[in-house]
Motif scaffolding. Structure first.
Motif, PDB file in Angstrom:
ATOM      1  N   MET A  94       0.830  -1.214   0.000  1.00 57.17           N
ATOM      2  CA  MET A  94       0.000   0.000   0.000  1.00 57.17           C
ATOM      3  C   MET A  94       0.863   1.261   0.000  1.00 57.17           C
ATOM      4  SD  MET A  94      -3.175  -0.993   2.446  1.00 57.17           S
ATOM      5  CE  MET A  94      -4.310   0.162   1.712  1.00 57.17           C
ATOM      6  N   ARG A  95       1.911   1.255  -0.797  1.00 58.47           N
ATOM      7  CA  ARG A  95       2.851   2.384  -0.944  1.00 58.47           C
ATOM      8  C   ARG A  95       3.623   2.687   0.343  1.00 58.47           C
ATOM      9  NH1 ARG A  95       2.975   5.778  -4.878  1.00 58.47           N
ATOM     10  NH2 ARG A  95       3.258   7.601  -3.550  1.00 58.47           N
ATOM     11  N   VAL A  96       3.629   1.763   1.284  1.00 60.19           N
ATOM     12  CA  VAL A  96       4.387   1.955   2.524  1.00 60.19           C
ATOM     13  C   VAL A  96       5.458   0.884   2.598  1.00 60.19           C
ATOM     14  CG1 VAL A  96       4.265   1.980   5.037  1.00 60.19           C
ATOM     15  CG2 VAL A  96       2.394   2.935   3.700  1.00 60.19           C
ATOM     16  N   ARG A  97       6.694   1.309   2.930  1.00 59.25           N
ATOM     17  CA  ARG A  97       7.786   0.345   3.068  1.00 59.25           C
ATOM     18  C   ARG A  97       7.757  -0.252   4.465  1.00 59.25           C
ATOM     19  NH1 ARG A  97      12.391   2.201  -0.296  1.00 59.25           N
ATOM     20  NH2 ARG A  97      11.340   3.406  -1.887  1.00 59.25           N
TER      21      ARG A  97
ATOM     22  N   THR B 107       0.274  11.560   2.007  1.00 63.66           N
ATOM     23  CA  THR B 107       1.055  10.790   1.036  1.00 63.66           C
ATOM     24  C   THR B 107       0.813   9.287   1.183  1.00 63.66           C
ATOM     25  OG1 THR B 107       2.985  10.634   2.486  1.00 63.66           O
ATOM     26  CG2 THR B 107       2.864  12.555   1.038  1.00 63.66           C
ATOM     27  N   ARG B 108       0.130   8.888   2.255  1.00 62.39           N
ATOM     28  CA  ARG B 108      -0.188   7.465   2.488  1.00 62.39           C
ATOM     29  C   ARG B 108      -1.674   7.355   2.825  1.00 62.39           C
ATOM     30  NH1 ARG B 108       4.040   7.654   0.911  1.00 62.39           N
ATOM     31  NH2 ARG B 108       6.062   7.070   1.734  1.00 62.39           N
ATOM     32  N   ALA B 110      -4.423   5.874   1.647  1.00 58.40           N
ATOM     33  CA  ALA B 110      -5.181   4.615   1.733  1.00 58.40           C
ATOM     34  C   ALA B 110      -4.886   3.901   3.053  1.00 58.40           C
ATOM     35  CB  ALA B 110      -4.829   3.722   0.551  1.00 58.40           C
ATOM     36  N   ARG B 111      -3.624   3.810   3.413  1.00 62.64           N
ATOM     37  CA  ARG B 111      -3.266   3.092   4.639  1.00 62.64           C
ATOM     38  C   ARG B 111      -3.817   3.818   5.869  1.00 62.64           C
ATOM     39  NH1 ARG B 111       1.408   1.216   6.861  1.00 62.64           N
ATOM     40  NH2 ARG B 111       1.367   3.077   8.113  1.00 62.64           N
ATOM     41  N   GLU B 139       4.802  15.333  -4.557  1.00 62.42           N
ATOM     42  CA  GLU B 139       4.690  14.018  -5.199  1.00 62.42           C
ATOM     43  C   GLU B 139       3.695  14.035  -6.353  1.00 62.42           C
ATOM     44  OE1 GLU B 139       4.127  10.518  -2.945  1.00 62.42           O
ATOM     45  OE2 GLU B 139       5.600  11.029  -1.426  1.00 62.42           O
ATOM     46  N   ARG B 221      -3.211  11.757  -9.385  1.00 64.21           N
ATOM     47  CA  ARG B 221      -1.749  11.864  -9.441  1.00 64.21           C
ATOM     48  C   ARG B 221      -1.355  12.499 -10.770  1.00 64.21           C
ATOM     49  NH1 ARG B 221       2.466   9.619  -6.855  1.00 64.21           N
ATOM     50  NH2 ARG B 221       1.058   8.508  -5.474  1.00 64.21           N
ATOM     51  N   ARG B 229      10.310   9.994  -3.273  1.00 66.64           N
ATOM     52  CA  ARG B 229      10.425   8.540  -3.300  1.00 66.64           C
ATOM     53  C   ARG B 229      11.684   8.098  -4.029  1.00 66.64           C
ATOM     54  NH1 ARG B 229       6.646   5.772  -1.102  1.00 66.64           N
ATOM     55  NH2 ARG B 229       6.997   3.859  -2.230  1.00 66.64           N
TER      56      ARG B 229
END
Lengths: 122, 648
Positions: A94-97, B107-108, B110-111, B139, B221, B229
């Motif tokens: 989910m674009r997270v490392r 920048t995150r 969804a999470r 971004e 985007r 990144r």
């Protein structure tokens, strides 16, 4: 009979009806199904850097760790990308490392989708 | 719908005030936003009934609370569970008076929306702070704020806590909400999430799919790749590499140490000088008597010995906060985890271990970063074995005594002392892993945030906060016990007829005051106990003076030098070098080595004992630490003395 169609696709270019299959053929096909599963499902730690895969199985790693993995986005059906293999490994979900110990990655069954040879990666 | 906690969990200490609770994922910039809104008004306290910390502040006639970072409301870490119980308790006690500010990393998205979906189900009043919009812009991300508000059923404020952009708008809205809080008006629309839950066996999957769908709908985007990144990719290529990453880690930590010791040196000298002036002034004001002696040698010495560590603590936490905020510390944990896990320690233990080389007290406090209780306990129990800066005067004195005029060998002994401490710490971790605290450390699972410039304001506030906590927690108990120890060295009072100058011949080298101090110490409770206990230390080669020094230095290791100075007629200000000359004539070589080994491994630090008790929540762990370290030190010193006395 999804499994049957799937096996058909693997072992024969021709479609044939279930009625025409003999017992020996069925056994052979069943063996094929098992072989297919074994060869295509790997664990996350077996993947090389740059591989994109889909999580297909989460091993029983204890309630606490399972919940932690879930809340970070690791669950069946989710796509992950391996950024660095080894122990610990680095994966992106989910674009997270996420940095992950090998022992955890061993419990995550994945199905390889693609290998990215170019583009972002570490 | 998740049911509210049945037990009335911890509630705010100020029950009548409206509460504004900041909730968000780790690394979402929640604390940066909280600090920007509250500044120095925030103070750190414990969650009721626990040793876990939360930050709160009184602002706009309300209580603002910053909870630890949460990934979900079914957290598995102790800190997450306590925070979750606290939040549910607040809402259960007064939902109308509790506003949840959900901080979301743009920048995150969804999470972060996963937690949002859960918060929306339990909170009657919430608002979303869409943080890091400046980084999102860089971004190439654009957001349909109206769409996001509709999906979440609440107000969304785009902002950047780091730059301050958009924060005044949120603050103004908070002011309006707080002024109308009594009306208890339901301001939330039903959460759109409700429509898509329950159709799937896995609630996590359902929530994440909902979050991804919302994110896909409201985010656009403009560019495929982002500079941030790309930078993160490039830096991670080296920072997480098994070999290069380890070298970078060593270089960063060496730099941190150098900065720590060099930057702290001058303020430490100022503090020492300041207390010396205060002691002189007090000695001038009370030239004799118990009161003067207590203030000069008890209170001011104790306070000075405590406050001298403040610069190291402030600088250490400032630098660690910068490294953490930059994103590097998470990578360092990944790099060292493979080595640490072999001895049963988690990767995150390296931060307190490094701090322990400065002082075990902030290191033990820093062990809070380790989530798992077993891992945290192991780390705390072994931390005092690392050579802290308070041991340096002892090492200097003993090496100067053992190897005069041989700086090369003295340097090697110094290095050996550090290595012995480290080796003993890892060995102790292995033993604990196989015995009392069996099991393996929790497998590493850590988010690696993108690299970015750290926020100076947050680092400064963190350092200030840690300094205040150190003084508040350590100060009271430590000063009290140091005062008691001073009393034990002063009573019973030596009778006048027993004073050494009564029959002292003219021309004796030692000043009369020093002789008086030595005689008083010998006559005091500590002196008597020292003589009584001396047979216990005899197998280590210690005479009664060394035994007394070991006992008095339990308050703090540096006291060893001062005590030996008095007992060997040098006065308190003799210093390690001058004392070494005197000791060389009276103490055999084997005893010197034994003393060195004992001080490398022994706990000999009362403040550390107190802090261990505070951080573990039980005396049994503090006493275990004292017992095993003393036993190991005794045995190692015994072996050293027995072997070396036969060789030399």
């Amino acid at each position: 009979m999804l499994w049957f169609r799937r096996v058909n696709n693997i072992f024969s270019p021709h479609d044939y009806a279930f009625d025409n299959v003999t017992l020996s053929q069925l056994c052979r096909l069943m063996k094929g199904v098992l072989m297919h599963s074994v060869t295509h499902i790997k664990t996350l730690n077996q993947l090389e850097a740059g591989t994109i895969a889909e999580i297909v199985r989460m091993a029983d790693c204890g309630e606490a760790i399972r919940r932690r993995l879930h809340s970070l986005g690791f669950f069946e059906g989710q796509s992950v990308r391996v950024l660095r293999s080894g122990n610990p490994m680095v994966v992106e979900v989910m674009r997270v490392r996420v940095g992950m110990a090998q022992s955890l990655a061993e419990g995550i069954g994945v199905c390889q989708k693609a290998v990215v040879t170019a583009g972002p990666g570490i | 719908m998740i049911a509210l906690a049945e037990k009335p969990a911890a509630v705010s200490p100020h029950k009548d005030l409206p509460r504004v609770v900041f909730v968000g994922n780790p690394n979402s910039g929640k604390t940066t936003l909280f600090n920007r809104l509250t500044g120095l008004r925030a103070k750190t306290s414990n969650f009721p009934g626990t040793t876990l910390e939360m930050r709160s502040a009184r602002l706009m006639h309300a209580e603002f609370v910053d909870l630890p970072g949460l990934y979900s409301l079914e957290g598995t870490l102790e800190e997450e569970q306590v925070a979750e119980d606290f939040l549910r308790g607040l809402i259960a006690s007064s939902a109308a008076h509790t506003l949840v500010v959900l901080v979301v990393d743009a920048t995150r998205l969804a999470r972060n929306l996963f937690l949002a979906s859960q918060i929306r189900e339990i909170a009657s009043h919430s608002v979303v702070a869409l943080n890091m919009t400046d980084l999102a812009r860089r971004e190439g991300l654009e957001f349909d704020l109206q769409g996001l508000e509709q999906a979440l059923g609440t107000r969304v404020f785009p902002l950047s806590a780091r730059t301050g952009e958009g924060v005044p708008e949120l603050k103004a809205w908070l002011g309006v909400w707080l002024s109308s809080v009594g009306a208890a008006k339901q301001i939330l629309a039903p959460c759109a999430m409700v429509d898509c839950v329950g159709c799937d066996a896995c609630p996590y999957r359902a929530r994440f799919h909902w979050a991804e769908a919302v994110c896909g709908k409201v985010t656009r985007r403009r560019e495929r790749t982002s500079v941030t990144r790309q930078w993160t990719d490039w830096l991670d290529h080296w920072a997480t590499h098994p070999v290069a990453g380890l070298l970078i880690f060593v270089a960063v930590m060496a730099g941190l140490f150098q900065a720590l010791f060099h930057l702290a040196e001058i303020p430490m000298e100022w503090i020492e000088g300041g207390f010396e002036m205060l002691r002189s002034a007090a000695a001038g004001y009370w030239p004799s008597g118990y009161w003067g002696g207590f203030v000069v040698n008890g209170l001011l010495t104790g306070l000075g010995g405590l406050l001298v560590f403040i610069p190291q603590i402030l600088i250490l936490f400032f630098l660690i906060s910068l490294l953490e905020d930059s994103g590097y510390l998470a990578r360092a944990a990944v790099v060292v985890d493979r080595w640490m896990s072999r001895v049963g320690l988690p990767g995150k233990a390296f931060i307190p271990m490094l701090s322990a080389h400065a002082c075990a007290i902030p290191a033990i406090m820093g062990a809070r970063a380790i989530e798992n209780r077993r891992d945290r306990l192991v780390t705390i129990l072994i931390l005092p074995l690392f050579s802290c800066s308070a041991r340096i005067p002892v090492y200097v004195m003993v090496t100067a005594m053992l190897f005069p005029g041989a700086p090369g060998i003295a340097g090697l002994i110094f290095t050996g002392a550090y290595l012995l401490g480290m080796g003993a710490a890892f060995a102790a971790a292995l033993v604990l892993k196989g015995t009392l605290l069996s099991g393996t450390p929790r497998p590493l699972l850590i988010e690696l945030p993108d690299y970015h410039l750290p926020d100076l304001r947050t680092a400064l506030l963190t350092a200030f906060d840690r300094g205040v906590i150190f003084l508040r927690r350590a100060g009271t108990v430590i000063v009290a016990i140091i005062t008691l120890l001073w009393v034990a060295t002063q009573f019973p009072v030596l009778p006048v007829e027993a004073h050494p100058f009564q029959d002292q011949p003219v021309g004796v080298a030692a000043p009369i005051e020093v002789e008086q101090e030595r005689a008083q110490l010998e006559y005091s409770i500590v002196g008597r106990v020292g003589k009584a206990v001396q047979p216990v230390f005899a197998p280590l080669g210690f005479d009664w003076t060394l035994t007394v020094a070991v006992l008095t230095s339990f308050a703090a290791r540096e006291v060893l030098v001062a005590t030996l100075s008095i007992l060997h007629g040098m006065g308190q200000d003799a210093g390690p070098g001058g004392l070494a000359e005197s000791l060389r004539e009276n103490i055999p070589f084997a005893t010197g080595l034994s003393l060195l080994v004992f001080f490398i491994l022994a706990m000999q630090c009362l403040p550390t004992l107190v802090i261990t008790r505070r951080e573990t929540g039980a005396w049994k762990w503090a006493l275990l630490q004292l017992a095993y370290m003393s036993a190991v030190a005794y045995m190692a010193a015994f072996v050293t003395y027995q072997i070396s006395s036969r060789l030399w």
